[in-house]
Design a protein around this motif. Structure first.
Motif, PDB file in Angstrom:
ATOM      1  N   TRP A 190       0.884  -1.288   0.000  1.00 48.14           N
ATOM      2  CA  TRP A 190       0.137   0.070   0.138  1.00 48.14           C
ATOM      3  C   TRP A 190       0.964   1.155  -0.189  1.00 48.14           C
ATOM      4  CZ3 TRP A 190      -0.564   3.121   4.533  1.00 48.14           C
ATOM      5  CH2 TRP A 190      -1.722   4.470   4.228  1.00 48.14           C
ATOM      6  N   ARG A 191       0.721   2.231  -0.951  1.00 49.21           N
ATOM      7  CA  ARG A 191       1.425   3.184  -1.088  1.00 49.21           C
ATOM      8  C   ARG A 191       0.584   4.479  -0.602  1.00 49.21           C
ATOM      9  NH1 ARG A 191       5.576   4.877  -4.567  1.00 49.21           N
ATOM     10  NH2 ARG A 191       5.776   7.214  -4.785  1.00 49.21           N
ATOM     11  N   LEU A 210       5.728   3.265   1.693  1.00 44.05           N
ATOM     12  CA  LEU A 210       5.120   2.267   1.124  1.00 44.05           C
ATOM     13  C   LEU A 210       5.157   1.035   2.304  1.00 44.05           C
ATOM     14  CD1 LEU A 210       4.537   0.480  -1.536  1.00 44.05           C
ATOM     15  CD2 LEU A 210       7.215   0.332  -1.740  1.00 44.05           C
ATOM     16  N   VAL A 211       4.119   0.288   2.332  1.00 41.33           N
ATOM     17  CA  VAL A 211       3.716  -0.642   3.485  1.00 41.33           C
ATOM     18  C   VAL A 211       3.753  -1.871   2.765  1.00 41.33           C
ATOM     19  CG1 VAL A 211       2.474  -1.345   5.246  1.00 41.33           C
ATOM     20  CG2 VAL A 211       2.761   1.228   4.832  1.00 41.33           C
ATOM     21  N   VAL A 212       4.415  -2.936   2.983  1.00 36.52           N
ATOM     22  CA  VAL A 212       4.115  -4.396   2.834  1.00 36.52           C
ATOM     23  C   VAL A 212       3.639  -5.173   4.082  1.00 36.52           C
ATOM     24  CG1 VAL A 212       5.453  -6.315   1.492  1.00 36.52           C
ATOM     25  CG2 VAL A 212       6.108  -4.065   1.052  1.00 36.52           C
ATOM     26  N   TRP A 213       2.447  -5.762   3.712  1.00 35.09           N
ATOM     27  CA  TRP A 213       1.627  -6.190   4.663  1.00 35.09           C
ATOM     28  C   TRP A 213       0.891  -7.320   4.012  1.00 35.09           C
ATOM     29  CZ3 TRP A 213      -3.705  -6.120   5.050  1.00 35.09           C
ATOM     30  CH2 TRP A 213      -4.272  -5.185   4.087  1.00 35.09           C
ATOM     31  N   ARG A 214       0.463  -8.086   4.983  1.00 34.53           N
ATOM     32  CA  ARG A 214      -0.689  -9.201   4.550  1.00 34.53           C
ATOM     33  C   ARG A 214      -1.568  -9.502   5.917  1.00 34.53           C
ATOM     34  NH1 ARG A 214       2.508 -14.970   4.480  1.00 34.53           N
ATOM     35  NH2 ARG A 214       3.136 -15.331   6.369  1.00 34.53           N
ATOM     36  N   VAL A 215      -2.895  -9.983   5.855  1.00 27.81           N
ATOM     37  CA  VAL A 215      -3.446 -10.440   6.882  1.00 27.81           C
ATOM     38  C   VAL A 215      -3.041 -11.918   7.240  1.00 27.81           C
ATOM     39  CG1 VAL A 215      -5.985 -11.172   7.612  1.00 27.81           C
ATOM     40  CG2 VAL A 215      -5.662  -9.191   5.942  1.00 27.81           C
ATOM     41  N   ARG A 216      -2.480 -11.933   8.732  1.00 30.92           N
ATOM     42  CA  ARG A 216      -2.235 -13.122   9.210  1.00 30.92           C
ATOM     43  C   ARG A 216      -3.311 -13.950  10.058  1.00 30.92           C
ATOM     44  NH1 ARG A 216      -0.390 -13.906  14.340  1.00 30.92           N
ATOM     45  NH2 ARG A 216      -0.360 -11.575  14.499  1.00 30.92           N
ATOM     46  N   VAL A 266       5.014   0.124  13.617  1.00 29.64           N
ATOM     47  CA  VAL A 266       3.689  -0.252  12.855  1.00 29.64           C
ATOM     48  C   VAL A 266       3.388  -1.825  13.092  1.00 29.64           C
ATOM     49  CG1 VAL A 266       2.314  -0.110  10.659  1.00 29.64           C
ATOM     50  CG2 VAL A 266       3.839   1.589  11.199  1.00 29.64           C
ATOM     51  N   ALA A 267       4.407  -2.456  13.114  1.00 29.28           N
ATOM     52  CA  ALA A 267       4.295  -3.945  13.271  1.00 29.28           C
ATOM     53  C   ALA A 267       3.698  -4.349  14.643  1.00 29.28           C
ATOM     54  CB  ALA A 267       5.448  -4.793  13.010  1.00 29.28           C
ATOM     55  N   ARG A 268       4.156  -3.682  15.466  1.00 24.22           N
ATOM     56  CA  ARG A 268       3.572  -3.743  16.881  1.00 24.22           C
ATOM     57  C   ARG A 268       2.065  -3.411  17.161  1.00 24.22           C
ATOM     58  NH1 ARG A 268       5.859  -0.077  21.619  1.00 24.22           N
ATOM     59  NH2 ARG A 268       4.392   1.255  20.381  1.00 24.22           N
ATOM     60  N   ASP A 269       1.777  -2.116  16.433  1.00 24.85           N
ATOM     61  CA  ASP A 269       0.324  -1.929  16.640  1.00 24.85           C
ATOM     62  C   ASP A 269      -0.738  -2.561  15.737  1.00 24.85           C
ATOM     63  OD1 ASP A 269       1.506   0.219  18.386  1.00 24.85           O
ATOM     64  OD2 ASP A 269       1.365   1.522  16.708  1.00 24.85           O
ATOM     65  N   ALA A 270      -0.304  -3.064  14.833  1.00 22.86           N
ATOM     66  CA  ALA A 270      -1.008  -3.796  13.756  1.00 22.86           C
ATOM     67  C   ALA A 270      -1.190  -5.143  14.159  1.00 22.86           C
ATOM     68  CB  ALA A 270      -0.502  -3.598  12.313  1.00 22.86           C
ATOM     69  N   GLY A 271      -0.081  -5.749  15.001  1.00 20.62           N
ATOM     70  CA  GLY A 271      -0.006  -7.190  15.244  1.00 20.62           C
ATOM     71  C   GLY A 271      -1.378  -7.663  16.023  1.00 20.62           C
ATOM     72  N   ALA A 272      -1.795  -6.807  16.760  1.00 17.83           N
ATOM     73  CA  ALA A 272      -2.839  -6.834  17.656  1.00 17.83           C
ATOM     74  C   ALA A 272      -4.083  -7.201  16.776  1.00 17.83           C
ATOM     75  CB  ALA A 272      -2.982  -5.945  18.729  1.00 17.83           C
ATOM     76  N   VAL A 273      -4.553  -6.967  15.728  1.00 16.88           N
ATOM     77  CA  VAL A 273      -5.743  -6.877  14.906  1.00 16.88           C
ATOM     78  C   VAL A 273      -5.451  -8.095  13.840  1.00 16.88           C
ATOM     79  CG1 VAL A 273      -6.512  -4.908  15.557  1.00 16.88           C
ATOM     80  CG2 VAL A 273      -5.095  -5.080  13.586  1.00 16.88           C
ATOM     81  N   LEU A 275      -2.599  -8.216  11.777  1.00 20.60           N
ATOM     82  CA  LEU A 275      -2.037  -7.767  10.321  1.00 20.60           C
ATOM     83  C   LEU A 275      -0.543  -8.012  10.696  1.00 20.60           C
ATOM     84  CD1 LEU A 275      -3.930  -4.626   9.742  1.00 20.60           C
ATOM     85  CD2 LEU A 275      -4.635  -6.999   8.956  1.00 20.60           C
ATOM     86  N   GLU A 276       0.196  -8.654   9.601  1.00 18.66           N
ATOM     87  CA  GLU A 276       1.502  -8.675   9.653  1.00 18.66           C
ATOM     88  C   GLU A 276       2.346  -7.794   8.810  1.00 18.66           C
ATOM     89  OE1 GLU A 276       4.856 -12.527   9.222  1.00 18.66           O
ATOM     90  OE2 GLU A 276       2.709 -12.896   8.694  1.00 18.66           O
ATOM     91  N   VAL A 277       3.111  -7.034   9.279  1.00 23.69           N
ATOM     92  CA  VAL A 277       3.664  -5.833   8.591  1.00 23.69           C
ATOM     93  C   VAL A 277       5.203  -6.331   8.463  1.00 23.69           C
ATOM     94  CG1 VAL A 277       4.406  -3.384   8.387  1.00 23.69           C
ATOM     95  CG2 VAL A 277       2.266  -3.991   9.406  1.00 23.69           C
ATOM     96  N   PHE A 278       5.594  -6.197   7.139  1.00 23.65           N
ATOM     97  CA  PHE A 278       6.977  -6.710   6.779  1.00 23.65           C
ATOM     98  C   PHE A 278       7.956  -5.347   6.523  1.00 23.65           C
ATOM     99  CE2 PHE A 278       4.367 -10.190   5.126  1.00 23.65           C
ATOM    100  CZ  PHE A 278       5.008 -11.017   5.954  1.00 23.65           C
TER     101      PHE A 278
END
Length: 359
Positions: A190-191, A210-216, A266-273, A275-278
Motif C-alpha cells: 500500500w502506497r 510504502l507498506v508491505v503487509w498481509r492478513v495473518r 507499525v508492526a507492533r500496533d497492527a499485530g494486535a488485529v 496484520l503482519e507488517v513486513f
C-alpha cells in the motif's frame, strides 16, 4: 511532690515482641581454600547492620493495543462440493418424482421420458410435505456450494458468532445459513498519500510511505476492528507523527534507520488485529509547503558554502605546490617579500581561472 502518688500504666506496643536472636558462632567461611566474607546471618550475629538493595524502578513500556484473546483464527468445518451437488441433484429428482406422483407431469413429457402412465393422486398434504422436503434438500445442496480461491479466505459466522475460517481451494459445501466474509490473505503493498511528519529538529515534512503487509489472522482482522485497512493507515500516520524521519538529501544509512523504526512500531500496533507488517519505508520525503522555500534557500546556501570551501582548498594546495617546486628546483630565489607577492598573484590567477570554469 512528696504527697503525690504515682501509678504504673501498662503500654501495649503495636508490634509483637520477637525473641532475641541466638548468638551464632562465628567461623571463617572457607571456599576453595580461601576465607570468604561473612554471610548475612553471621553479619547479623556480629552486630553489623544488614544492607538492603534499593529496588530499581522498571522502565515503563508503551502497551500495544489489546484485542479479545479468545478471538483467534481456527479452521471451519466444510464438506466436499461433490456432496452438495449430489444432495441438490437428489432434491431435484425428488421434486420431479413428487410432481409425477401428483399427476402434474404433462402426457408429452411422460412419453418423452418413457414414464408409466399414472393418473395422479393430486396435491394433498403428503404431496406438499414431500415437495417441501425435496425443495429444502435442493436449496441446501446447491445453495451451500462455494468456490475457494488461492490467496482468498472465507470468514464464517452463524447468528453473530464466529464459526471458523476456510482457506481451502476448489469446490466445497458450506452451510448456507452461515454469513460469509471474503478476506484477501495475499501479500499486499500500500502506497500512502503524503502524510505529515517531522525530522529530528522538528521541521515539518511530507512523507509518502510504502507498506508491505498481509492478513495473518483473519478472525481478528475481520471481527476485531471495523476495517483493518483503515486501521493500518491510521497506524502508519501515528508512527510518522512519533518517529523522526530524515529530511531530503540525507544519507542512505539514516533513511534505513528511520524505515526500521517505522516498521517496528507499525508492526507492533497492527499485530494486535492480525496484520503482519513486513516493511514500512518512506519512498518520498519533502518539506512541507509552509517551510519548503526557506529550507531550499538554506540547503542551497549550505551547498554554496561547501563548494566555496572546496575551491579555496584546491587553490591553496595548487599555490603551495607551485611555490614549493619553483624554490626546490632552484629556478628562482625569493625573499619573504617576493614570496608573498608571488603567492598573492598565483592565488588571484587560480581563483580567476576557477571562477571562469565554474559557470
Amino acid at each position: 511532690m512528696q504527697n503525690e502518688a504515682t501509678t504504673e500504666i501498662p503500654v501495649h506496643l503495636l508490634f509483637r515482641d520477637e525473641p532475641e536472636p541466638r548468638p551464632v558462632p562465628l567461623g571463617p567461611a572457607v571456599v576453595a581454600g580461601r576465607t570468604g566474607p561473612a554471610t548475612g546471618g553471621q553479619a547479623a550475629a556480629a552486630g553489623e547492620r544488614p544492607r538492603f538493595r534499593r529496588p530499581v524502578p522498571a522502565k515503563e513500556r508503551p502497551l500495544a493495543p489489546q484485542v479479545d484473546p479468545d478471538l483467534a483464527e481456527r479452521p471451519a468445518r466444510v464438506l466436499p462440493g461433490t456432496l452438495g451437488v449430489a444432495a441438490g441433484a437428489c432434491g431435484a429428482a425428488g421434486c420431479a418424482a413428487v410432481s409425477w406422483w401428483a399427476g402434474l407431469v404433462p402426457p408429452l413429457a411422460e412419453e418423452a421420458l418413457r414414464l408409466p402412465v399414472y393418473a395422479g393422486a393430486g396435491l394433498g398434504p403428503a404431496q406438499w410435505a414431500a415437495y417441501a422436503g425435496a425443495g429444502a434438500l435442493t436449496l441446501f445442496g446447491f445453495g451451500g456450494l462455494a468456490r475457494g480461491r488461492t490467496g482468498r479466505a472465507w470468514v464464517l459466522g452463524l447468528f453473530g458468532r464466529y464459526r471458523g475460517t476456510v482457506r481451502r481451494t476448489g469446490l466445497m459445501w458450506v452451510n448456507p445459513l452461515m454469513l460469509r466474509r471474503r478476506v484477501d490473505v495475499r501479500l499486499r503493498h500500500w502506497r500512502s498519500e503524503p502524510m505529515s511528519a517531522a525530522d529530528g529538529n522538528g521541521v515539518a515534512l511530507r512523507v509518502v510511505a510504502l507498506v508491505v503487509w498481509r492478513v495473518r489472522d483473519t478472525a481478528r482482522a475481520t471481527l476485531g476492528v471495523d476495517d483493518h485497512e483503515t486501521y493500518l493507515r491510521e497506524c502508519v500516520e501515528a508512527a510518522l507523527a512519533r518517529v523522526p524521519v530524515e529530511p531530503p538529501g540525507a544519507g542512505r544509512g539514516p533513511v534505513e534507520a528511520s524505515g526500521e523504526a517505522l516498521t517496528r512500531r507499525v508492526a507492533r500496533d497492527a499485530g494486535a488485529v492480525g496484520l503482519e507488517v513486513f516493511s514500512v519505508q518512506p519512498v518520498r520525503v519533502e518539506y512541507a509547503p509552509e517551510v519548503a522555500a526557506a529550507m531550499n534557500r538554506r540547503r542551497i546556501a549550505a551547498l554554496d558554502a561547501q563548494q566555496r570551501a572546496s575551491v579555496l582548498t584546491s587553490v591553496v594546495d595548487s599555490v603551495e605546490d607551485t611555490v614549493t617546486r619553483l624554490t626546490m628546483r632552484g629556478l628562482v630565489e625569493l625573499d619573504d617579500y617576493e614570496r608573498k607577492a608571488l603567492v598573492k598573484d598565483l592565488t588571484v590567477a587560480f581563483c580567476s581561472g576557477r571562477g571562469e570554469q565554474s559557470p
